[in-house]
Design a protein around this motif. Structure first.
Motif, PDB file in Angstrom:
ATOM      1  N   ALA A   1      49.337 -28.909 126.153  1.00 35.16           N
ATOM      2  CA  ALA A   1      49.872 -30.023 125.365  1.00 35.16           C
ATOM      3  C   ALA A   1      51.353 -30.236 125.598  1.00 35.16           C
ATOM      4  CB  ALA A   1      49.607 -29.779 123.874  1.00 35.16           C
ATOM      5  N   LEU A   2      52.082 -29.191 126.031  1.00 34.45           N
ATOM      6  CA  LEU A   2      53.514 -29.313 126.250  1.00 34.45           C
ATOM      7  C   LEU A   2      53.874 -29.746 127.665  1.00 34.45           C
ATOM      8  CD1 LEU A   2      54.805 -26.160 124.327  1.00 34.45           C
ATOM      9  CD2 LEU A   2      55.037 -28.555 123.653  1.00 34.45           C
ATOM     10  N   VAL A   3      52.903 -29.952 128.506  1.00 32.59           N
ATOM     11  CA  VAL A   3      53.186 -30.352 129.889  1.00 32.59           C
ATOM     12  C   VAL A   3      53.735 -31.772 129.928  1.00 32.59           C
ATOM     13  CG1 VAL A   3      52.186 -30.779 132.159  1.00 32.59           C
ATOM     14  CG2 VAL A   3      51.473 -28.777 130.834  1.00 32.59           C
ATOM     15  N   HIS A   4      53.176 -32.666 129.086  1.00 34.81           N
ATOM     16  CA  HIS A   4      53.567 -34.078 129.119  1.00 34.81           C
ATOM     17  C   HIS A   4      54.317 -34.521 127.866  1.00 34.81           C
ATOM     18  CE1 HIS A   4      51.101 -34.521 132.704  1.00 34.81           C
ATOM     19  NE2 HIS A   4      50.056 -34.019 132.054  1.00 34.81           N
TER      20      HIS A   4
ATOM     21  N   GLY B   1      55.874 -34.304 119.783  1.00 31.26           N
ATOM     22  CA  GLY B   1      54.714 -35.056 120.253  1.00 31.26           C
ATOM     23  C   GLY B   1      53.470 -34.198 120.337  1.00 31.26           C
ATOM     24  N   ALA B   2      53.600 -32.975 120.867  1.00 33.72           N
ATOM     25  CA  ALA B   2      52.447 -32.083 120.959  1.00 33.72           C
ATOM     26  C   ALA B   2      51.928 -31.713 119.573  1.00 33.72           C
ATOM     27  CB  ALA B   2      52.834 -30.828 121.734  1.00 33.72           C
ATOM     28  N   LEU B   3      52.839 -31.462 118.636  1.00 33.64           N
ATOM     29  CA  LEU B   3      52.408 -31.150 117.270  1.00 33.64           C
ATOM     30  C   LEU B   3      51.704 -32.340 116.629  1.00 33.64           C
ATOM     31  CD1 LEU B   3      55.419 -29.120 115.794  1.00 33.64           C
ATOM     32  CD2 LEU B   3      53.070 -28.308 116.135  1.00 33.64           C
TER      33      LEU B   3
ATOM     34  N   VAL C   1      59.993 -21.303 123.643  1.00 28.77           N
ATOM     35  CA  VAL C   1      60.162 -21.597 122.219  1.00 28.77           C
ATOM     36  C   VAL C   1      59.126 -22.618 121.766  1.00 28.77           C
ATOM     37  CG1 VAL C   1      61.743 -22.524 120.486  1.00 28.77           C
ATOM     38  CG2 VAL C   1      62.614 -21.038 122.289  1.00 28.77           C
ATOM     39  N   GLY C   2      58.987 -23.708 122.534  1.00 23.72           N
ATOM     40  CA  GLY C   2      57.991 -24.726 122.177  1.00 23.72           C
ATOM     41  C   GLY C   2      56.578 -24.173 122.165  1.00 23.72           C
ATOM     42  N   ALA C   3      56.239 -23.361 123.173  1.00 25.04           N
ATOM     43  CA  ALA C   3      54.897 -22.786 123.244  1.00 25.04           C
ATOM     44  C   ALA C   3      54.622 -21.880 122.054  1.00 25.04           C
ATOM     45  CB  ALA C   3      54.735 -22.014 124.553  1.00 25.04           C
ATOM     46  N   THR C   4      55.616 -21.081 121.663  1.00 25.54           N
ATOM     47  CA  THR C   4      55.432 -20.169 120.529  1.00 25.54           C
ATOM     48  C   THR C   4      55.166 -20.934 119.245  1.00 25.54           C
ATOM     49  OG1 THR C   4      56.835 -18.480 121.540  1.00 25.54           O
ATOM     50  CG2 THR C   4      56.556 -18.383 119.155  1.00 25.54           C
ATOM     51  N   LEU C   5      55.974 -21.954 118.968  1.00 25.32           N
ATOM     52  CA  LEU C   5      55.791 -22.721 117.730  1.00 25.32           C
ATOM     53  C   LEU C   5      54.471 -23.487 117.731  1.00 25.32           C
ATOM     54  CD1 LEU C   5      59.431 -24.052 117.198  1.00 25.32           C
ATOM     55  CD2 LEU C   5      58.277 -22.201 115.973  1.00 25.32           C
ATOM     56  N   LEU C   6      54.098 -24.042 118.878  1.00 27.27           N
ATOM     57  CA  LEU C   6      52.825 -24.772 118.935  1.00 27.27           C
ATOM     58  C   LEU C   6      51.646 -23.831 118.715  1.00 27.27           C
ATOM     59  CD1 LEU C   6      51.370 -27.429 119.428  1.00 27.27           C
ATOM     60  CD2 LEU C   6      51.370 -26.924 121.877  1.00 27.27           C
ATOM     61  N   ARG C   7      51.665 -22.634 119.324  1.00 30.71           N
ATOM     62  CA  ARG C   7      50.576 -21.678 119.138  1.00 30.71           C
ATOM     63  C   ARG C   7      50.493 -21.226 117.671  1.00 30.71           C
ATOM     64  NH1 ARG C   7      47.362 -22.866 123.155  1.00 30.71           N
ATOM     65  NH2 ARG C   7      47.874 -21.907 125.191  1.00 30.71           N
ATOM     66  N   ILE C   8      51.656 -21.031 117.038  1.00 32.11           N
ATOM     67  CA  ILE C   8      51.654 -20.637 115.620  1.00 32.11           C
ATOM     68  C   ILE C   8      51.043 -21.739 114.772  1.00 32.11           C
ATOM     69  CG2 ILE C   8      53.152 -20.176 113.642  1.00 32.11           C
ATOM     70  CD1 ILE C   8      55.005 -18.664 115.535  1.00 32.11           C
ATOM     71  N   ALA C   9      51.399 -22.997 115.052  1.00 32.34           N
ATOM     72  CA  ALA C   9      50.824 -24.109 114.300  1.00 32.34           C
ATOM     73  C   ALA C   9      49.309 -24.188 114.501  1.00 32.34           C
ATOM     74  CB  ALA C   9      51.490 -25.415 114.728  1.00 32.34           C
TER      75      ALA C   9
END
Length: 417
Positions: free
Chosen positions: A279-282, A287-289, A319-327
């Motif tokens: 989800a963070l590639v684009h 936006g991913a959240l 950082v983005g990957a960590t927060l997205l996985r936690i969500a």
């Protein structure tokens, strides 16, 4: 520093109340000596009027001093009027020199530097005249000689003590400047410590990134050696099933294929958590959240909203990957366990930190009653904490039975290079 403040406070009290006390002492001594020096009735009335004027002046100055610093036109006017009244009082009774002597003590505070010597000279004239033997004006040549000698003595002493006072004031100002500079140095040190903390967090993240890169290379080899071989084995077993008509042998091949599939699934779960979310590639993190929250709401039928506060910053991938996985994990837990009717996700950019809060109004739970992690399911609450800690962050869970659940993650804001 405490001692300096104590001395300054004592001088402040003297400057505020000393002239009043000296005026009272002078008035008492003048009253007791009025008959001795032969003051006439007119002189007594004039002295009384001057005392009233002096008292009114002191009352006005006390109020003016409490409203503004002891500087400027008001201070100069007060000093001049007080000196003139003191001179007039000493003219009628030399014992009022007790009041006139106050002109020596606060002149540096009240009068600009270029007029200090003139003020000291005027006070010295009053003091010398009151002590010359016959009051003012001197009655004889001897009294005039005494007046001249006393004037020289008073003015010399005034200059001496004035220089001492000026040096003391200069020393106090230097101490104050030193203290101020130390406070500034402490502030700079605190700022440097804060910057070092941010740099430390960035270095930790870079070290983590280097470790993850090594781990991904290891995972690539492991996937090739385990998952690819497992999938190859599954395909071979399924092909064997289609080529035999013996039900027992077909069941044996199917059991082997199922075992290989379970093993490969375990290997996949063990490897996938280190990969960057697709989800963070684009999209950036908001936006991913947004897509994650919207998709989760559509699948579960639970109302969910995303709120973003602060100025959005481009975050480092980790950082983005960590927060997205936690969500994702928090929302998955809400769907599985909470029975919630509403959920909310808030992403906040706050200076050098990013916080992520996931809340629901579900049934909640007792954190102390959670069973230990079995390792067969998802990452769970402990996994969310571990993700945050890997990038020098924290993750906290607040919940009570019947009160819903809130997950809060706080991580350093490290920008994308």
């Amino acid at each position: 520093m405490g001692g300096v403040r104590t001395v300054e406070q004592r001088w402040e009290q003297f400057h505020r109340h000393g002239p009043n006390a000296l005026l009272g002492i002078g008035a008492l001594m003048a009253a007791l000596s009025a008959d001795l020096i032969g003051m006439s009735g007119a002189d007594r009335y004039t002295t009384a009027g001057l005392l009233v004027a002096a008292s009114a002046l002191q009352l006005w100055w006390g109020r003016a001093r409490s409203r503004a610093p002891a500087r400027g036109t008001a201070a100069r006017s007060y000093y001049v009027l007080r000196t003139l009244i003191a001179f007039a009082l000493c003219w009628y009774n030399p014992f009022f020199s007790v009041f006139a002597i106050s002109g020596y003590f606060d002149i540096v505070e009240l009068v600009p530097g270029r007029f200090v010597r003139a003020g000291l000279f005027c006070t010295a004239v009053t003091m010398a005249g009151s002590q010359s033997g016959s009051g003012m004006p001197p009655a004889s040549l001897t009294n005039w000689a005494a007046f001249g000698a006393l004037l020289v003595l008073h003015f010399s002493l005034a200059l001496l003590f004035g220089n001492i006072s000026a040096r003391e004031t200069e020393r106090t100002e230097r101490q104050t400047a030193t203290i101020t500079e130390l406070e500034r140095a402490n502030n700079r040190l605190e700022q440097a410590l804060s910057e070092n903390a941010a740099l430390h967090a960035q270095l930790l993240l870079q070290a983590r990134e280097a470790g993850v890169a090594d781990e991904r290379r290891r995972l690539a080899a492991e996937i090739h050696d385990t998952l690819a071989q497992g999938l190859t084995g599954i395909i071979a077993q399924l092909q064997a099933v289609t080529s035999t008509e013996d039900p027992a042998l077909a069941r044996e091949h199917l059991d082997r294929a199922a075992g290989l599939a379970r093993h490969s699934l375990g290997e996949a779960r063990r490897s996938v958590h280190d990969l960057v979310p697709a989800a963070l590639v684009h999209d950036d993190l908001p936006g991913a959240l947004k897509k994650t929250v919207t998709g989760w709401a559509e699948r579960t039928g639970v109302r969910a909203d995303l709120t973003v506060t602060g100025t959005v910053e481009p975050l480092h991938d980790e950082v983005g990957a960590t927060l997205l996985r936690i969500a994702e994990e928090a929302l998955a837990n809400t769907a599985r366990h909470a029975g919630a009717a509403r959920a909310g996700v808030t992403l906040s950019y706050m200076g050098d930190e990013v916080t992520l809060d996931i809340r629901d109004d579900g049934r909640g739970f007792d954190p102390a009653a959670l069973p230990p992690r079995s390792g067969t399911g998802g990452f769970g609450l402990g996994g969310m904490r571990a993700r945050a800690e890997r990038i020098a962050g924290t993750a906290e869970i607040e919940t009570e039975p019947g009160q819903g659940t809130a997950v809060s993650a706080r991580v350093p804001l490290v920008r994308r290079n």
